[in-house]
Write an enzyme that holds these catalytic residues in place. Sequence first.
Site, PDB file in Angstrom:
ATOM      1  N   ALA A 112     -10.256   5.246  -1.768  1.00 39.91           N
ATOM      2  CA  ALA A 112      -9.454   5.910  -2.808  1.00 39.91           C
ATOM      3  C   ALA A 112      -9.282   5.047  -4.059  1.00 39.91           C
ATOM      4  O   ALA A 112      -8.937   5.549  -5.125  1.00 39.91           O
ATOM      5  CB  ALA A 112      -8.078   6.281  -2.251  1.00 39.91           C
ATOM      6  N   LEU A 139      -0.927   5.538  -0.109  1.00 39.72           N
ATOM      7  CA  LEU A 139      -1.866   4.542   0.420  1.00 39.72           C
ATOM      8  C   LEU A 139      -1.113   3.330   0.940  1.00 39.72           C
ATOM      9  O   LEU A 139      -0.125   2.900   0.352  1.00 39.72           O
ATOM     10  CB  LEU A 139      -2.817   4.058  -0.675  1.00 39.72           C
ATOM     11  N   TYR A 236      10.456  -8.890   2.786  1.00 41.06           N
ATOM     12  CA  TYR A 236      10.050  -7.590   2.242  1.00 41.06           C
ATOM     13  C   TYR A 236      10.417  -7.444   0.761  1.00 41.06           C
ATOM     14  O   TYR A 236       9.619  -7.718  -0.130  1.00 41.06           O
ATOM     15  CB  TYR A 236      10.579  -6.406   3.092  1.00 41.06           C
ATOM     16  N   LYS A 245       6.229  -3.277  -4.826  1.00 43.08           N
ATOM     17  CA  LYS A 245       7.075  -2.072  -4.862  1.00 43.08           C
ATOM     18  C   LYS A 245       7.824  -1.973  -6.197  1.00 43.08           C
ATOM     19  O   LYS A 245       8.012  -0.874  -6.729  1.00 43.08           O
ATOM     20  CB  LYS A 245       8.047  -2.056  -3.676  1.00 43.08           C
TER      21      LYS A 245
HETATM   22  P1  NAD Z   1      -0.243   4.234   7.039  1.00 47.33           P
HETATM   23  O1  NAD Z   1      -0.990   2.991   7.361  1.00 47.33           O
HETATM   24  O2  NAD Z   1       0.182   5.101   8.172  1.00 47.33           O
HETATM   25  O3  NAD Z   1      -1.103   5.163   6.049  1.00 47.33           O
HETATM   26  C1  NAD Z   1      -1.962   4.637   5.102  1.00 47.33           C
HETATM   27  C2  NAD Z   1      -2.921   5.695   4.590  1.00 47.33           C
HETATM   28  O4  NAD Z   1      -3.712   5.119   3.533  1.00 47.33           O
HETATM   29  C3  NAD Z   1      -3.928   6.213   5.621  1.00 47.33           C
HETATM   30  O5  NAD Z   1      -4.144   7.595   5.395  1.00 47.33           O
HETATM   31  C4  NAD Z   1      -5.210   5.446   5.287  1.00 47.33           C
HETATM   32  O6  NAD Z   1      -6.413   6.110   5.657  1.00 47.33           O
HETATM   33  C5  NAD Z   1      -5.082   5.384   3.789  1.00 47.33           C
HETATM   34  N1  NAD Z   1      -5.880   4.329   3.164  1.00 47.33           N
HETATM   35  C6  NAD Z   1      -5.741   2.985   3.276  1.00 47.33           C
HETATM   36  N2  NAD Z   1      -6.668   2.358   2.512  1.00 47.33           N
HETATM   37  C7  NAD Z   1      -7.371   3.330   1.896  1.00 47.33           C
HETATM   38  C8  NAD Z   1      -8.448   3.334   0.960  1.00 47.33           C
HETATM   39  N3  NAD Z   1      -8.995   2.206   0.491  1.00 47.33           N
HETATM   40  N4  NAD Z   1      -8.944   4.539   0.560  1.00 47.33           N
HETATM   41  C9  NAD Z   1      -8.427   5.710   1.027  1.00 47.33           C
HETATM   42  N5  NAD Z   1      -7.397   5.760   1.888  1.00 47.33           N
HETATM   43  C10 NAD Z   1      -6.896   4.593   2.310  1.00 47.33           C
HETATM   44  O7  NAD Z   1       0.986   3.778   6.169  1.00 47.33           O
HETATM   45  P2  NAD Z   1       2.446   4.350   5.852  1.00 47.33           P
HETATM   46  O8  NAD Z   1       3.427   3.476   6.554  1.00 47.33           O
HETATM   47  O9  NAD Z   1       2.505   5.810   5.993  1.00 47.33           O
HETATM   48  O10 NAD Z   1       2.553   3.958   4.313  1.00 47.33           O
HETATM   49  C11 NAD Z   1       2.417   4.876   3.241  1.00 47.33           C
HETATM   50  C12 NAD Z   1       3.348   4.462   2.129  1.00 47.33           C
HETATM   51  O11 NAD Z   1       4.698   4.574   2.593  1.00 47.33           O
HETATM   52  C13 NAD Z   1       3.175   3.007   1.668  1.00 47.33           C
HETATM   53  O12 NAD Z   1       3.388   2.932   0.274  1.00 47.33           O
HETATM   54  C14 NAD Z   1       4.320   2.304   2.393  1.00 47.33           C
HETATM   55  O13 NAD Z   1       4.725   1.117   1.749  1.00 47.33           O
HETATM   56  C15 NAD Z   1       5.392   3.373   2.287  1.00 47.33           C
HETATM   57  N6  NAD Z   1       6.550   3.204   3.201  1.00 47.33           N
HETATM   58  C16 NAD Z   1       6.373   2.903   4.520  1.00 47.33           C
HETATM   59  C17 NAD Z   1       7.493   2.719   5.328  1.00 47.33           C
HETATM   60  C18 NAD Z   1       7.354   2.399   6.794  1.00 47.33           C
HETATM   61  O14 NAD Z   1       8.333   1.986   7.399  1.00 47.33           O
HETATM   62  N7  NAD Z   1       6.213   2.611   7.392  1.00 47.33           N
HETATM   63  C19 NAD Z   1       8.787   2.879   4.801  1.00 47.33           C
HETATM   64  C20 NAD Z   1       8.928   3.228   3.453  1.00 47.33           C
HETATM   65  C21 NAD Z   1       7.790   3.379   2.661  1.00 47.33           C
END
Ligand code: NAD
Length: 398
Positions: A112, A139, A236, A245
Amino acid sequence: MIIQPRVRGFICLTSHPEGTAAHVKQQIDYVKSKGKIENGPKKVLVIGASTGFGLASRITAAFGSDAATIGVFFEKPAVEGKPGTAGWYNSAAFEKEAQAAGLYAKSINGDAFSDEVKQQTIDLIKQDLGQVDLVVYSLASPRRTHPKTGVAHASVLKPIDQPFTDKTVDFHSGVVSDISIQPVENPSDIENTVAVMGGEDWKFWIEELKAAGVLAEGVKTVAYSYIGPELTYPIYRNGTIGRAKDDLEGTVSVLNDLLKDLNGISYVSVNKALVTQSSSAIPVVPLYISLLYKVMKEKGIHEGTIEQMQRLFADRLYSGKAVELDEKGRIRVDDWEMREDVQAEVAALWEQISTENLEEISDIAGYRNDFFNLFGFNFDSVDYDADTNEVVDVPSIK
Ligand code: NAD
Ligand code: NA
């Protein structure tokens, strides 16, 4: 083949196609049980659509408001007796369920961050949907090859000024120990982390989608952030990832300027800490999450990714009322996590937690279960001793 979990550190090397499908189905059923989201999105692009918050966003858009969805992700199908990744199987299951429900769903598997995948996405929107009215940016990646400079940036998870020592857990063995993490030695660690997880790529996406004319009048875009409790600040929010962030959150005003003539708007939503493939890689955080789960479940306010995203869409983005924002302009669906009573109880447990009382005073069992669920394991409906076909198509990917 027979597929069972094979764990290495904080990753699971195998995923189960039937189990991941059961997981996707569970999330779809939850969204349906909440009823239709009135005036929800209709044509949605989700970047990072295969796991975690991105997948939950896609499911909410599709099954909560009958949206056509295009999902972009980076996953691997099965090869030579090796199962595909969880996100591959999730996307296969999602597309099949969407088709059965008469909903448009297509996916793009590739990097992406690259110009090529952005162009491919634009071409697909033009061909099939004309325009999109929501762009979800979800992502999470440890690295990014910059599309303009070709530089390969790797993110790091480090404190910035001082070493940080606190408790952490190996959630497989249940051993709680102290971990010391040295601060960045070089400012380039911060710059690289911002390059990977900051807002630049989100901005590139929106700029390119806009220039191609594929953003609808009144378009919305949302990206996800995290704040969390003071105890995780050094690793964090005040660490390298926190700088990324900050940068992501700062991108909102840039995108709002860019989207003004379309009457569009951008948001960052601060989400709750949850078990995902990305968060399990962060030191200290899994122990915090297992205490948080304990406290929030006891209070009846626990949510997973799907509950979070359903609430984000129904009660914030598409509630029909003005979107509630904090003093920094962010949506807060971490509101229940950050409640004073919740945080006070977690902080008190944090003081006591040890290997000896881990099973008793934390919800490490819930943490582990969620972790295995991410890869399609621990579902009662699946026989993990039975042969299963690991070769599964994502219907729209040739
Ligand atoms: P995740 O690892 O479950 O999902 C990541 C997604 O990104 C997947 O669909 C993966 O295929 C895709 N991806 C990664 N590299 C890629 C690339 N080069 N090209 C295309 N797709 C790519 O992660 P998540 O925890 O759902 O995180 C998503 C967002 O939510 C992030 O910004 C994260 O910081 C944020 N977030 C996470 C939490 C938590 O506790 N997990 C809390 C708050 C916010
Ligand atoms: Na995601």
